[in-house]
Design a protein around this motif. Structure first.
Motif, short mmCIF file in Angstrom:
data_model
loop_
_atom_site.label_atom_id
_atom_site.label_comp_id
_atom_site.label_asym_id
_atom_site.label_seq_id
_atom_site.Cartn_x
_atom_site.Cartn_y
_atom_site.Cartn_z
N ASN A 3 0.70 -1.06 -0.10
CA ASN A 3 0.03 -0.03 -0.10
C ASN A 3 0.86 1.25 -0.06
OD1 ASN A 3 -2.11 -1.80 0.22
ND2 ASN A 3 -3.16 -0.49 1.78
N ARG A 4 0.46 2.36 -0.33
CA ARG A 4 0.91 3.52 -0.44
C ARG A 4 1.08 4.28 0.82
NH1 ARG A 4 -2.02 3.52 -5.11
NH2 ARG A 4 -0.77 4.26 -6.97
N LYS A 5 2.06 4.94 1.37
CA LYS A 5 1.96 5.48 2.53
C LYS A 5 1.54 7.04 2.49
CE LYS A 5 3.79 2.02 4.76
NZ LYS A 5 2.95 1.13 5.64
N LEU A 6 0.80 7.27 3.53
CA LEU A 6 0.29 8.64 3.51
C LEU A 6 1.24 9.78 3.91
CD1 LEU A 6 -2.28 10.61 3.53
CD2 LEU A 6 -2.79 10.14 6.12
N ASP A 7 1.23 10.60 3.09
CA ASP A 7 2.14 11.88 3.45
C ASP A 7 1.10 13.00 3.95
OD1 ASP A 7 3.63 14.36 3.26
OD2 ASP A 7 4.90 13.71 1.60
N ASN A 202 -1.42 2.39 7.26
CA ASN A 202 -1.59 3.85 7.35
C ASN A 202 -2.49 4.36 8.50
OD1 ASN A 202 -0.16 5.27 5.09
ND2 ASN A 202 -1.12 3.53 4.09
N ARG A 268 -7.35 10.04 -2.45
CA ARG A 268 -6.51 10.28 -3.51
C ARG A 268 -4.96 9.61 -3.51
NH1 ARG A 268 -7.28 15.90 -6.63
NH2 ARG A 268 -9.59 15.95 -6.81
N GLN A 269 -4.38 10.02 -2.17
CA GLN A 269 -3.18 9.47 -1.96
C GLN A 269 -3.04 7.92 -1.99
OE1 GLN A 269 -0.30 10.76 0.85
NE2 GLN A 269 -0.84 13.08 0.75
N LEU A 270 -3.80 7.30 -1.10
CA LEU A 270 -3.86 6.08 -1.06
C LEU A 270 -4.50 5.24 -2.01
CD1 LEU A 270 -4.93 5.81 2.88
CD2 LEU A 270 -2.49 6.16 1.87
N GLY A 272 -4.62 6.25 -5.28
CA GLY A 272 -3.69 6.76 -6.47
C GLY A 272 -4.76 7.42 -7.37
#
Length: 283
Positions: A3-7, A202, A268-270, A272
Motif C-alpha cells: 500500500n501507498r504511505k500517507l504523506d 496507514n 487520493r493518496q492511498l 492513486g
C-alpha cells in the motif's frame, strides 16, 4: 503490491488547494447542507448547544450530577429526534455531494455532484448501519458482559479497550464515503472492505493526522467563537440568540468542509490517480 504511505503534509497542501480551487461550489453546498441545517437546529433546539445548567448543591455526589446531566440531554434528544434525524440525513447528503464534487474523475458540475451524492446516499447509510451493528456485536456485547461480571475496575478497563477498538474501526472505515461517491462502489460491504484495504499500513498516520487537525480547529475556532460569544452576550436579547446560532452553524459548516476535503485527499493518496486522471495527463 504494498500500500501507498500517507504523506500528511502533502495531504494538507492538496486539501487547501482543493478548497481554494472549489471555493464557490463548496460554499454553496456547505451553506445548503451544513450551515442552514445547523442553524435551524441551533434555533429550534438551543438546549443542544447551550444546555441549561443549574448549580448543584455543594454536597452533591458528582456521579449523580453527571447522571442527571446525561438524563437531561437524553430527554432533549428523545423529544427532538425527528428534527435531528432530518438534519443528519441532509448533512450525509451534503457529505456525499462534496466527495463527488472533489473527484479527479472529470469535472462535475454542482448539479451532477448533487445527483451523484443522492445516488450514493443509500449505500453510505447502509454501510454506516452495518458498521454500528458490527461494532455493537463484535465489541460492545463481549466487553459489556466482561464489565458486568468483572467489577468496577474491569468495567473501566473494558470501556477503555472498547474506545480504542471503536476509534480503530472508525479510522479503518473512514474512506467509505469517497469509495462510494468517487469510485462508484455502491455495494456497502464491498465499500467497507475497500476502505479497510486502502488504510492498511496507514491507520496510525491517519489517526494522528485527524487528531492534530482536530486540535488545531478546536483551538482556532474555539478562540474565535469565544470572543464572538462574549460580544454577543454583552448585546443580549434576540441578537445574541441569532448571532450565537450563526456562529455555531458557521463553525460547523467550515469544520465539515475541512474534514471532508482532507478525507478526499487522503483517499487520493492511498487509492492513486483514477484512470481518467491518468488519461488526462497523457493527452
Amino acid at each position: 503490491m504494498a500500500n501507498r504511505k500517507l504523506d500528511m503534509g502533502a495531504a494538507w497542501t492538496q486539501a487547501t488547494a482543493l478548497m481554494g480551487a472549489n471555493r464557490d461550489t463548496l460554499s454553496a453546498i456547505a451553506g445548503l447542507f451544513f450551515f442552514l441545517p445547523a442553524m435551524a437546529s441551533a434555533l429550534l433546539v438551543p438546549e443542544l448547544s447551550n444546555p441549561p445548567q443549574a448549580a448543584p448543591p455543594p454536597d452533591a455526589d458528582p456521579q449523580l450530577v453527571m447522571q442527571a446531566m446525561m438524563d437531561q440531554m437524553t430527554a432533549v434528544y428523545a423529544a427532538n429526534w425527528p428534527l435531528l434525524l432530518a438534519v443528519l440525513a441532509v448533512q450525509f447528503l451534503g457529505s456525499m455531494s462534496i466527495f463527488a464534487l472533489l473527484t479527479d474523475r472529470g469535472h462535475p458540475t454542482v448539479g451532477e455532484a448533487l445527483a451523484t451524492g443522492a445516488k450514493s446516499l443509500p449505500s453510505y447509510l447502509a454501510a454506516q448501519f452495518a458498521t454500528v451493528i458490527g461494532v455493537s456485536l463484535a465489541i460492545g456485547i463481549p466487553l459489556g458482559v466482561l464489565s458486568a461480571f468483572g467489577g468496577p475496575a474491569v468495567g473501566v478497563l473494558a470501556a477503555l479497550i472498547a474506545l480504542i477498538l471503536i476509534v480503530y474501526v472508525m479510522v479503518k472505515l473512514s474512506l467509505i464515503g469517497p469509495v462510494i461517491a468517487i469510485e462508484g462502489l455502491r455495494n456497502p460491504l464491498a465499500a467497507m472492505g475497500r476502505s479497510w484495504q486502502l488504510t492498511k499500513g496507514n491507520s496510525l498516520r491517519i489517526f494522528l493526522f485527524i487528531l492534530l487537525l482536530l486540535l488545531v480547529i478546536v483551538v482556532i475556532f474555539g478562540l474565535v467563537s469565544g470572543v464572538m460569544t462574549l460580544i454577543l452576550s454583552a448585546i443580549g436579547g434576540s441578537v445574541a440568540t441569532i448571532g450565537g446560532a450563526v456562529i455555531d452553524a458557521l463553525v460547523s459548516a467550515l469544520t465539515a468542509v475541512i474534514f471532508l476535503t482532507v478525507t478526499v485527499t487522503i483517499h487520493r493518496q492511498l487509492a492513486g490517480p483514477s484512470p481518467e486522471r491518468v488519461a488526462d495527463v497523457f493527452e
